[in-house]
Write a protein that holds these residues in place. Structure first.
Motif, mmCIF file in Angstrom:
data_model
loop_
_atom_site.group_PDB
_atom_site.id
_atom_site.type_symbol
_atom_site.label_atom_id
_atom_site.label_comp_id
_atom_site.label_asym_id
_atom_site.label_seq_id
_atom_site.Cartn_x
_atom_site.Cartn_y
_atom_site.Cartn_z
ATOM 1 N N ASN A 65 -78.242 -45.441 -66.951
ATOM 2 C CA ASN A 65 -79.277 -46.377 -67.428
ATOM 3 C C ASN A 65 -80.647 -45.718 -67.303
ATOM 4 O OD1 ASN A 65 -79.040 -46.508 -64.495
ATOM 5 N ND2 ASN A 65 -80.678 -48.008 -64.648
ATOM 6 N N ILE A 66 -81.596 -46.253 -68.028
ATOM 7 C CA ILE A 66 -82.991 -45.885 -67.821
ATOM 8 C C ILE A 66 -83.693 -47.191 -67.464
ATOM 9 C CG2 ILE A 66 -85.125 -45.103 -68.963
ATOM 10 C CD1 ILE A 66 -83.173 -42.802 -68.710
ATOM 11 N N THR A 67 -84.243 -47.265 -66.264
ATOM 12 C CA THR A 67 -84.882 -48.518 -65.851
ATOM 13 C C THR A 67 -86.300 -48.583 -66.410
ATOM 14 O OG1 THR A 67 -83.575 -48.577 -63.827
ATOM 15 C CG2 THR A 67 -85.548 -49.942 -63.857
ATOM 16 N N ASP A 68 -86.468 -49.438 -67.415
ATOM 17 C CA ASP A 68 -87.802 -49.606 -67.997
ATOM 18 C C ASP A 68 -88.292 -51.042 -67.874
ATOM 19 O OD1 ASP A 68 -86.000 -50.583 -69.807
ATOM 20 O OD2 ASP A 68 -86.662 -49.378 -71.510
ATOM 21 N N VAL A 69 -87.575 -51.853 -67.096
ATOM 22 C CA VAL A 69 -88.036 -53.214 -66.808
ATOM 23 C C VAL A 69 -87.330 -53.722 -65.554
ATOM 24 C CG1 VAL A 69 -86.249 -54.430 -68.168
ATOM 25 C CG2 VAL A 69 -88.491 -55.513 -67.860
ATOM 26 N N GLY A 70 -88.004 -54.592 -64.818
ATOM 27 C CA GLY A 70 -87.330 -55.359 -63.768
ATOM 28 C C GLY A 70 -87.271 -54.750 -62.377
ATOM 29 N N HIS A 71 -87.654 -53.446 -62.238
ATOM 30 C CA HIS A 71 -87.605 -52.843 -60.897
ATOM 31 C C HIS A 71 -88.957 -53.099 -60.229
ATOM 32 C CE1 HIS A 71 -86.319 -49.093 -58.357
ATOM 33 N NE2 HIS A 71 -86.510 -50.173 -57.625
ATOM 34 N N LEU A 72 -88.968 -54.031 -59.304
ATOM 35 C CA LEU A 72 -90.242 -54.413 -58.697
ATOM 36 C C LEU A 72 -90.615 -53.457 -57.565
ATOM 37 C CD1 LEU A 72 -90.004 -58.306 -58.770
ATOM 38 C CD2 LEU A 72 -90.545 -56.685 -60.583
ATOM 39 N N ALA A 73 -91.857 -53.543 -57.170
ATOM 40 C CA ALA A 73 -92.374 -52.591 -56.174
ATOM 41 C C ALA A 73 -91.501 -52.570 -54.926
ATOM 42 C CB ALA A 73 -93.812 -52.924 -55.834
ATOM 43 N N SER A 74 -90.979 -53.732 -54.536
ATOM 44 C CA SER A 74 -90.032 -53.748 -53.422
ATOM 45 C C SER A 74 -88.646 -54.028 -53.985
ATOM 46 C CB SER A 74 -90.400 -54.852 -52.435
ATOM 47 O OG SER A 74 -89.240 -55.233 -51.731
ATOM 48 N N ASP A 75 -87.630 -53.325 -53.445
ATOM 49 C CA ASP A 75 -86.265 -53.557 -53.908
ATOM 50 C C ASP A 75 -85.816 -54.982 -53.614
ATOM 51 O OD1 ASP A 75 -86.325 -50.967 -54.639
ATOM 52 O OD2 ASP A 75 -84.835 -50.246 -53.189
ATOM 53 N N ALA A 76 -86.603 -55.722 -52.828
ATOM 54 C CA ALA A 76 -86.245 -57.089 -52.458
ATOM 55 C C ALA A 76 -86.799 -58.087 -53.471
ATOM 56 C CB ALA A 76 -86.770 -57.397 -51.073
ATOM 57 N N ASP A 77 -86.957 -57.661 -54.714
ATOM 58 C CA ASP A 77 -87.391 -58.539 -55.806
ATOM 59 C C ASP A 77 -88.779 -59.125 -55.607
ATOM 60 O OD1 ASP A 77 -84.951 -58.137 -56.983
ATOM 61 O OD2 ASP A 77 -84.069 -59.985 -56.212
ATOM 62 N N THR A 78 -89.635 -58.425 -54.939
ATOM 63 C CA THR A 78 -91.002 -58.925 -54.814
ATOM 64 C C THR A 78 -91.959 -57.809 -55.233
ATOM 65 O OG1 THR A 78 -91.170 -58.192 -52.542
ATOM 66 C CG2 THR A 78 -90.508 -60.488 -52.883
ATOM 67 N N GLY A 79 -93.197 -58.216 -55.446
ATOM 68 C CA GLY A 79 -94.212 -57.243 -55.840
ATOM 69 C C GLY A 79 -94.270 -57.115 -57.356
ATOM 70 N N PRO A 246 -80.205 -52.756 -51.288
ATOM 71 C CA PRO A 246 -79.380 -53.830 -51.842
ATOM 72 C C PRO A 246 -78.806 -53.535 -53.231
ATOM 73 C CG PRO A 246 -81.698 -54.338 -52.210
ATOM 74 C CD PRO A 246 -81.662 -53.031 -51.464
ATOM 75 N N HIS A 247 -79.284 -52.487 -53.919
ATOM 76 C CA HIS A 247 -78.958 -52.359 -55.340
ATOM 77 C C HIS A 247 -77.453 -52.314 -55.624
ATOM 78 C CE1 HIS A 247 -79.468 -51.476 -59.499
ATOM 79 N NE2 HIS A 247 -79.068 -50.221 -59.412
ATOM 80 N N HIS A 248 -76.748 -51.369 -55.015
ATOM 81 C CA HIS A 248 -75.317 -51.254 -55.331
ATOM 82 C C HIS A 248 -74.515 -52.419 -54.781
ATOM 83 C CE1 HIS A 248 -75.834 -46.626 -55.947
ATOM 84 N NE2 HIS A 248 -76.283 -47.331 -56.961
ATOM 85 N N THR A 249 -74.934 -52.904 -53.637
ATOM 86 C CA THR A 249 -74.259 -54.071 -53.044
ATOM 87 C C THR A 249 -74.334 -55.245 -54.029
ATOM 88 O OG1 THR A 249 -74.984 -53.227 -50.911
ATOM 89 C CG2 THR A 249 -74.250 -55.521 -50.969
#
Ligand code: AMP
Ligand code: ZN
Length: 469
Positions: A65-79, A246-249
């Motif tokens: 994949n190429i992540t061009d949306v949705g990856h927030l500053a913190s892997d915990a879905d914030t920021g 958390p990503h792969h989990t």
């Protein structure tokens, strides 16, 4: 081959779902900046794994994949969304920087001999698939809507923590990242499948959905992209160790809930490239890129050699001194390959014997440093040069160090007439005469003069040898 499986915490025999075929998925880059050489360590070791599986005869389908949306500053879905941050930094649109850094990423990969994946999918190109998957997760009770967002309900799973046996408190994202808790979540590890509300209302890319205008979470992209291009049964999923949680989990949670059966059999995680101050990251200290290595005069394949010298399941410390050592060893190796005459006929029995030793070495949980040792064993062995060259070319289809091509280039360079060769020979003759007359000062002065001309001389039992430096 035997491969350490992070999901079972053991080294296992690698047996894919369909004999002879490997469905492989590797998490791709978030294209908001250049990849640093730490990111590239992960892709590089995944590349060797892919090439080794092909070497063993598997037909590999590698998806990224190429992540061009949705990856927030913190892997915990914030920021803030990392892409938006990158676009602001460069006063460009999100799509412009996505294209620019995707191209830069693949150009770096090419320089490092990392093969282009069989399928590459930008996350923004799969919105319909995310909506369809999330709808099913809602219908089957694995997801819920709260505060405008759609969340995955981790309490619906018998086992959520797959990769580590830590206690829940240690792993709680909110605690780990030191971020404020999202009060919409029913359980602290629930994660966002679809955002319509975030603190950053100026999200650049938004799409219509049954839950309102918004954008997908980071994790859902990898599940959907893999299911589309690899099918329902994934053999091998790779990524850097920080992606395990958390990503792969979360990928496992949503994929298996969606499919209703086990999803991916083997998980391979590459450990980090560290500097002496800790994990290499884009936001910290000197930003080491392939271009920077080139600017400093390093062949990018020196970095590949450096990575191959150590095991992917150990942290690797980067320093310029360590890289210089790898450079010296790599150049010496090329010179040794260049010294092979190529004469004789390939001895098939010896070829098979040494190839088997190489497979045994690398096939033991991708032990690349032992693979390199197997290559040195070939150079040292008592066999003709044609067999040695054939073996080196064969091993290098896995190692990707361009050894035969670099050796040929070196030979060509050495054979090319050096400008001013007559003058050099004359000076060397004068030096010999000076030495005969015990005029050491004159002999040393000539050596210095040659050095200033870029010529290094070496006294050998067969006379003086010289080369350009
Ligand atoms: P990103 O572009 O941030 O999504 O990361 C791309 C890949 O690089 C992911 O697989 C990460 O796990 C991996 N990664 C990040 N930092 C490092 C590091 N210092 N060493 C090795 N791999 C890393
Ligand atoms: Zn991923």
């Amino acid at each position: 081959m035997k491969l350490y499986n992070s999901a079972t915490h053991t080294k296992e025999d690698f047996v894919p779902h369909t004999p002879g075929k490997v469905e492989m998925y590797t998490c791709g880059p978030t294209v908001y900046h250049f990849a640093h050489i730490g990111n590239l360590r992960s892709y590089l070791m995944e590349d060797v794994l892919e090439k080794f599986l092909r070497y063993e005869g598997y037909d590999v389908n590698r998806v990224m994949n190429i992540t061009d949306v949705g990856h927030l500053a913190s892997d915990a879905d914030t920021g803030e969304d990392k892409m938006l941050k990158g676009a602001k930094r460069e006063h460009k649109s999100v799509m412009e920087i996505a294209q620019f850094y995707t191209d830069a990423f693949f150009s770096d990969c090419k320089k490092l001999n990392i093969k282009h994946p069989d399928a590459v999918q930008p996350a923004t190109g799969m919105i319909d698939e995310y909506i369809q998957t999330i709808s099913k997760l809602l219908d089957t009770g694995y997801a819920y809507v709260a505060g405008g967002n759609v969340y995955f309900d981790t309490s619906k799973l018998g086992k959520y923590y797959v990769f580590n046996d830590h206690d829940e408190e240690d792993l709680a994202v909110g605690v780990r990242e030191g971020v404020e808790e999202d009060t919409n979540k029913r359980n602290k590890n629930d994660f966002v499948l679809w955002f319509t509300k975030s603190k950053f209302e100026d999200q650049a890319l938004k799409w219509d959905s049954p839950w309102g205008v918004g954008y997908p979470g980071w994790h859902i992209e990898c599940s959907c992209i893999s299911m589309k291009y690899n099918g329902e049964y994934l053999d091998l999923h790779c990524g850097g160790i920080d992606n395990a949680f958390p990503h792969h989990t979360n990928e496992i949670a949503q994929s298996e809930s969606y499919l209703g059966h086990p999803w991916c059999k083997y998980w391979m995680h590459v450990h980090h490239l560290n500097t002496n101050t800790g994990k290499m990251s884009k936001s910290k200290g000197e930003f080491l890129t392939v271009s920077l290595l080139e600017e400093k005069g390093y062949d990018p394949l020196v970095y590949r050699f450096f990575c191959l010298q150590s095991h992917y399941r150990k942290g690797l410390v980067f320093s310029w001194e360590n890289l210089d050592n790898a450079k010296a060893a790599y150049e010496k190796l090329i010179a040794r390959v260049a010294a092979l005459s190529g004469e004789g006929e390939v001895d098939q029995a010896a070829f098979e014997q040494y190839k088997a030793a190489f497979i045994e070495a690398v096939g033991n949980d991708l032990n690349t440093s032992l693979g390199i040792t197997a290559l040195y064993d070939v150079l040292k062995a008592d066999m003709n040069d044609a067999t040695k060259a054939a073996l080196i070319g064969s091993f290098d289809t896995v190692l990707g160090l361009d050894l035969l091509a670099k050796a040929a280039a070196l030979k060509e360079k050495e054979a090319a007439p050096v400008e001013g060769a007559e003058e050099i020979e004359a000076l060397i003759a004068q030096r010999a005469q000076a030495k005969k007359e015990k005029n050491w000062a004159r002999a040393d002065a000539i050596r210095d003069e040659l050095k200033a001309m870029g010529i290094e001389i070496k006294d050998t039992p067969n006379g003086v040898e010289w080369k350009k430096i």
